[in-house]
Design a protein around this motif. Structure first.
Motif, PDB file in Angstrom:
ATOM      1  N   GLU A  47     -20.014  28.039  44.305  1.00  0.00           N
ATOM      2  CA  GLU A  47     -18.781  28.608  43.755  1.00  0.00           C
ATOM      3  C   GLU A  47     -17.743  27.517  43.535  1.00  0.00           C
ATOM      4  N   VAL A  48     -16.815  27.787  42.628  1.00  0.00           N
ATOM      5  CA  VAL A  48     -15.630  26.935  42.449  1.00  0.00           C
ATOM      6  C   VAL A  48     -14.408  27.831  42.656  1.00  0.00           C
ATOM      7  N   CYS A  91     -15.123  25.700  31.378  1.00  0.00           N
ATOM      8  CA  CYS A  91     -15.927  24.493  31.601  1.00  0.00           C
ATOM      9  C   CYS A  91     -16.815  24.560  32.844  1.00  0.00           C
ATOM     10  N   ILE A  92     -16.761  25.659  33.571  1.00  0.00           N
ATOM     11  CA  ILE A  92     -17.638  25.760  34.754  1.00  0.00           C
ATOM     12  C   ILE A  92     -19.003  26.309  34.327  1.00  0.00           C
ATOM     13  N   CYS A  93     -20.059  25.592  34.759  1.00  0.00           N
ATOM     14  CA  CYS A  93     -21.401  25.902  34.257  1.00  0.00           C
ATOM     15  C   CYS A  93     -21.904  27.270  34.738  1.00  0.00           C
ATOM     16  N   LEU A  96     -18.906  18.848  39.818  1.00  0.00           N
ATOM     17  CA  LEU A  96     -20.043  19.774  39.681  1.00  0.00           C
ATOM     18  C   LEU A  96     -21.319  19.035  39.294  1.00  0.00           C
ATOM     19  N   GLU A  97     -21.145  17.901  38.610  1.00  0.00           N
ATOM     20  CA  GLU A  97     -22.313  17.084  38.252  1.00  0.00           C
ATOM     21  C   GLU A  97     -22.862  16.352  39.489  1.00  0.00           C
ATOM     22  N   SER A 126      -9.380  20.025  35.271  1.00  0.00           N
ATOM     23  CA  SER A 126     -10.721  20.576  35.025  1.00  0.00           C
ATOM     24  C   SER A 126     -11.754  19.469  34.825  1.00  0.00           C
ATOM     25  N   SER A 127     -11.338  18.319  34.272  1.00  0.00           N
ATOM     26  CA  SER A 127     -12.335  17.257  34.064  1.00  0.00           C
ATOM     27  C   SER A 127     -12.860  16.733  35.408  1.00  0.00           C
TER      28      SER A 127
END
Ligand code: KG4
Ligand code: ZN
Length: 325
Positions: A258-259, A278-280, A251-252, A244-245
């Motif tokens: 979408e993820v 953790c997904i914005c 994503l940044e 996830s990190s």
């Protein structure tokens, strides 16, 4: 348009018919898990022989006198002796029934599991895809159908491979992923502070984590249930954090709508939870609609074939398996 999908890249013999890439008309799978449990992993020759036995029954069950417009088959990557059974079957049907053949990359197939049963809610591009299976671990920017940009990959093991190897160290069943997540239900994920890879960019590495587990196991005389549960939970947590990190980092760097999670490890409930947290906001998070779409199946291959075929011509004829496809 109806596509017959055929998948035999590893240890599942699978056939399916999918309409317009999303609607499943049949989805048949003969699993070899029991056969390989005794050896703790897949023996290629054993897998290939079983595909020979199960291929025609799987095909007959999936077809049930239905017609189809084209055949999508996994060309690779995978075990060559297993792939050959699927591609030979597809070539034969193509020639006998005069239907075009669409070669499908197995990992792209996993990605299309997120299209299954979603005709009224189709994924939007660009999408960030985390593929996590037994053999592959990649971070992919998907700009459109068939348009994949790999931005990260594993430097050693894939996440599923790490689950399988650590399960073996802990004396758990094959396949390791479901066994570890089950054991982890009774464990404390904060009991062991296992290493998270510090590798640069969007790449992954799980060898340090695996060695840390090995050292803890070696230092122990007996693998009691509490030790196994705590270590399984701590290991699962470390994998989920590492994966996830990298997604957060991507994503940044990239604007996506979408993820998606794809591949066998996307069945993992804790991974879904950690990723979901953790997904914005504003970015849609998806994983396959049903658990059986996460691991190998032929419906995802048929779906991928449908979207690959749109606007392109495929021919009737032979297809050759390629483990490096
Ligand atoms: O995608 P897949 O079916 O086959 C490959 O293409 O490799 O993935 C199989 C992998 C195995 O390593 C298995 O342990 C893992 O997916 N897996 C899981 C879970 N279910 C299957 N890993 C973690 N949690 C699960 N629930
Ligand atoms: Zn797979």
């Amino acid at each position: 348009m109806k596509i017959l999908g055929i998948e035999t890249s590893c240890d599942e013999t699978a056939c399916a018919i999918v309409e317009n890439g999303t609607r499943i008309l049949s989805n048949v799978l003969f699993s070899q898990i029991d056969l390989h449990a005794a050896t703790g992993g897949v023996v290629p020759e054993v897998a290939a022989r079983e595909h020979v036995v199960k291929m025609i029954p799987a095909l007959e069950k999936a077809l049930k006198n239905q017609d189809f417009d084209a055949i999508a088959v996994t060309k690779g990557p995978g075990l060559i002796s297993s792939l050959i059974i699927g591609t030979t079957t597809a070539s034969t049907i193509s020639l006998v029934r005069n239907k075009p053949i669409i070669p499908v990359n197995h990992i792209h197939g996993h990605i299309y599991a997120n299209w299954l049963e979603r005709s009224d809610d189709l994924p939007q591009f660009p999408a960030l895809i985390l593929t996590v299976s037994g053999g592959h671990n990649e971070l992919i920017l998907m700009h459109g159908h068939g348009n994949f940009e790999i931005i990260g990959e594993t430097m050693d093991d894939a996440a599923g491979e790490a689950f399988d190897k650590v399960a073996r160290l802990l004396g758990l069943d094959y396949p390791g992923g479901p066994a570890i997540s089950k054991a982890a239900l009774n464990g404390n994920r904060e009991e062991y502070n296992l290493p998270r890879s510090r590798i640069d960019g969007f790449n992954f590495s799980f060898s340090g984590l695996k060695t840390a587990v090995l050292n803890l196991v070696k230092a122990r005389n007996r693998l009691d249930a509490k030790f196994v549960a705590d270590l399984a939970a701590s290991f699962q947590e470390a994998i989920c954090d590492s994966l996830s990190s990298k997604v957060v980092k991507a994503l940044e760097a990239y604007n996506v709508k979408e993820v998606h999670l794809a591949g066998g490890v996307s069945a993992n409930k804790r991974l879904r939870e950690v990723m979901g947290e953790c997904i914005c906001d504003g970015v849609l998070f998806r994983y396959p609609k049903k658990i059986e779409f996460c691991t190998d199946n032929a419906a995802m291959i048929a779906s991928c074939g449908y979207f690959m075929a749109s606007g392109r011509d495929f021919e009737v004829g032979n297809i050759v398996a390629d483990p490096n496809f």
